[in-house]
Design an enzyme around this catalytic site. Structure first.
Site, mmCIF file in Angstrom:
data_model
loop_
_atom_site.group_PDB
_atom_site.id
_atom_site.type_symbol
_atom_site.label_atom_id
_atom_site.label_comp_id
_atom_site.label_asym_id
_atom_site.label_seq_id
_atom_site.Cartn_x
_atom_site.Cartn_y
_atom_site.Cartn_z
ATOM 1 N N CYS A 1 3.675 5.309 5.486
ATOM 2 C CA CYS A 1 3.653 4.135 6.381
ATOM 3 C C CYS A 1 5.078 3.578 6.431
ATOM 4 O O CYS A 1 5.801 3.601 5.441
ATOM 5 C CB CYS A 1 2.700 3.069 5.846
ATOM 6 N N SER B 1 -6.080 6.403 9.169
ATOM 7 C CA SER B 1 -4.647 6.691 8.974
ATOM 8 C C SER B 1 -4.412 7.740 7.904
ATOM 9 O O SER B 1 -3.392 8.440 7.922
ATOM 10 C CB SER B 1 -3.920 5.399 8.573
ATOM 11 N N HIS C 1 0.837 -1.203 0.000
ATOM 12 C CA HIS C 1 0.000 0.000 0.000
ATOM 13 C C HIS C 1 0.867 1.247 0.000
ATOM 14 O O HIS C 1 2.040 1.220 0.387
ATOM 15 C CB HIS C 1 -1.002 0.011 1.159
ATOM 16 N N HIS D 1 -5.228 5.836 0.903
ATOM 17 C CA HIS D 1 -4.341 4.760 0.459
ATOM 18 C C HIS D 1 -4.624 4.332 -0.981
ATOM 19 O O HIS D 1 -5.759 4.434 -1.461
ATOM 20 C CB HIS D 1 -4.567 3.484 1.280
ATOM 21 N N GLN E 1 -7.873 -1.762 9.640
ATOM 22 C CA GLN E 1 -9.099 -0.976 9.768
ATOM 23 C C GLN E 1 -10.102 -1.456 8.721
ATOM 24 O O GLN E 1 -9.692 -1.841 7.612
ATOM 25 C CB GLN E 1 -8.781 0.515 9.586
HETATM 26 N N1 LIG Z 1 -1.459 -6.619 11.414
HETATM 27 C C1 LIG Z 1 -0.455 -6.010 10.838
HETATM 28 N N2 LIG Z 1 0.192 -6.539 9.800
HETATM 29 N N3 LIG Z 1 0.003 -4.822 11.292
HETATM 30 C C2 LIG Z 1 -0.738 -4.038 12.273
HETATM 31 C C3 LIG Z 1 -1.626 -3.075 11.499
HETATM 32 C C4 LIG Z 1 -2.564 -2.370 12.450
HETATM 33 C C5 LIG Z 1 -3.688 -1.739 11.630
HETATM 34 N N4 LIG Z 1 -3.151 -0.684 10.765
HETATM 35 C C6 LIG Z 1 -3.967 -0.168 9.811
HETATM 36 O O1 LIG Z 1 -5.134 -0.505 9.697
HETATM 37 C C7 LIG Z 1 -3.347 0.859 8.847
HETATM 38 C C8 LIG Z 1 -4.188 0.892 7.584
HETATM 39 C C9 LIG Z 1 -3.676 -0.274 6.764
HETATM 40 C C10 LIG Z 1 -2.216 -0.420 7.128
HETATM 41 C C11 LIG Z 1 -2.042 0.440 8.316
HETATM 42 C C12 LIG Z 1 -0.835 0.884 8.740
HETATM 43 C C13 LIG Z 1 -0.692 1.904 9.814
HETATM 44 C C14 LIG Z 1 -0.793 3.315 9.226
HETATM 45 O O2 LIG Z 1 -0.160 4.271 10.045
HETATM 46 P P1 LIG Z 1 -0.770 4.796 11.452
HETATM 47 O O3 LIG Z 1 -2.126 5.409 11.202
HETATM 48 O O4 LIG Z 1 -0.820 3.586 12.342
HETATM 49 O O5 LIG Z 1 0.251 5.838 11.886
HETATM 50 N N5 LIG Z 1 0.598 1.709 10.422
HETATM 51 C C15 LIG Z 1 0.709 0.618 11.198
HETATM 52 O O6 LIG Z 1 -0.142 -0.020 11.731
HETATM 53 C C16 LIG Z 1 -4.736 -1.169 12.536
HETATM 54 N N6 LIG Z 1 -5.705 -2.013 12.881
HETATM 55 O O7 LIG Z 1 -4.655 -0.011 12.889
#
Ligand SMILES: N=C(N)NCCC[C@H](NC(=O)[C@@H]1CCC/C1=C/[C@H](COP(=O)(O)O)NC=O)C(N)=O
Length: 158
Positions: free
Chosen positions: A108, A149, A55, A152, A126
């Site tokens: 990210c 976040s 992403h 994307h 999310q």
């Molecule tokens: N399980 C796996 N592999 N890692 C944990 C991911 C946790 C998840 N993260 C997201 O949903 C955002 C959107 C998609 C990617 C993502 C990355 C975020 C974006 O950056 P931030 O808003 O956090 O600063 N950075 C890391 O988490 C969440 N439930 O918050």
């Protein structure tokens, strides 16, 4: 193939599917009573339990954490972030690689890996991101997806 309301999910720790009942919150390894095994296998073939995606995240002033390796205080508006993603969509269409654009622009920490988030199952990301990612075919790139976040572009690779 599963008796309602049972659903099937992927266990990262055990690297296999398990069965979850959202009403009772029960989870178990074995197929619930009344499962039609053949239909379940067909269902699993069409509904991946986990996907692997790259992403590109453009954060903005309304992001839940408006900071990244690119800027410790992100102030651009959501509209400006969307404009930036639209420019990147044009560059993708003209043949630039998703990975190179993620390294150049994503807010990210996955930018270091060309945007690669690895495999994830339902319940990890999310919900708007998960919904968009699981709707993609392998090799397909999403349109602009909004989460807390930021905004994307998502490419499903497995
Ligand atoms: N399980 C796996 N592999 N890692 C944990 C991911 C946790 C998840 N993260 C997201 O949903 C955002 C959107 C998609 C990617 C993502 C990355 C975020 C974006 O950056 P931030 O808003 O956090 O600063 N950075 C890391 O988490 C969440 N439930 O918050």
């Amino acid at each position: 193939g599963l008796p309602a309301p049972w659903t099937v999910r992927y266990s990262k720790s055990k690297k296999r599917e398990y069965f979850f009942n959202p009403e009772t919150k029960a989870s178990q390894w074995e197929e619930p009573e009344g499962t039609d095994h053949g239909l379940l296998k067909q269902y699993l073939a069409e509904h991946p339990l986990r996907v692997r995606c790259l992403h590109i995240l453009c954060k903005h002033s309304g992001s839940r954490r408006p900071a990244s390796h690119r800027s410790e205080h992100i102030t651009i508006s959501k509209a400006e972030a969307i404009d930036e993603l639209q420019e990147l969509q044009k560059r993708l269409e003209s043949g630039e690689s998703f990975e190179s654009l993620a390294k150049e622009r994503s807010d990210c920490s996955s930018y270091k890996r060309g945007g690669d988030l690895g495999f994830f199952g339902k319940g990890e990301m999310q919900s708007s991101f998960e919904k968009a990612a699981f709707a993609l075919k392998v090799g397909e790139t999403s349109g602009i997806v909004e989460t807390e976040s930021g905004v994307h572009l998502i490419k499903r690779v497995q």
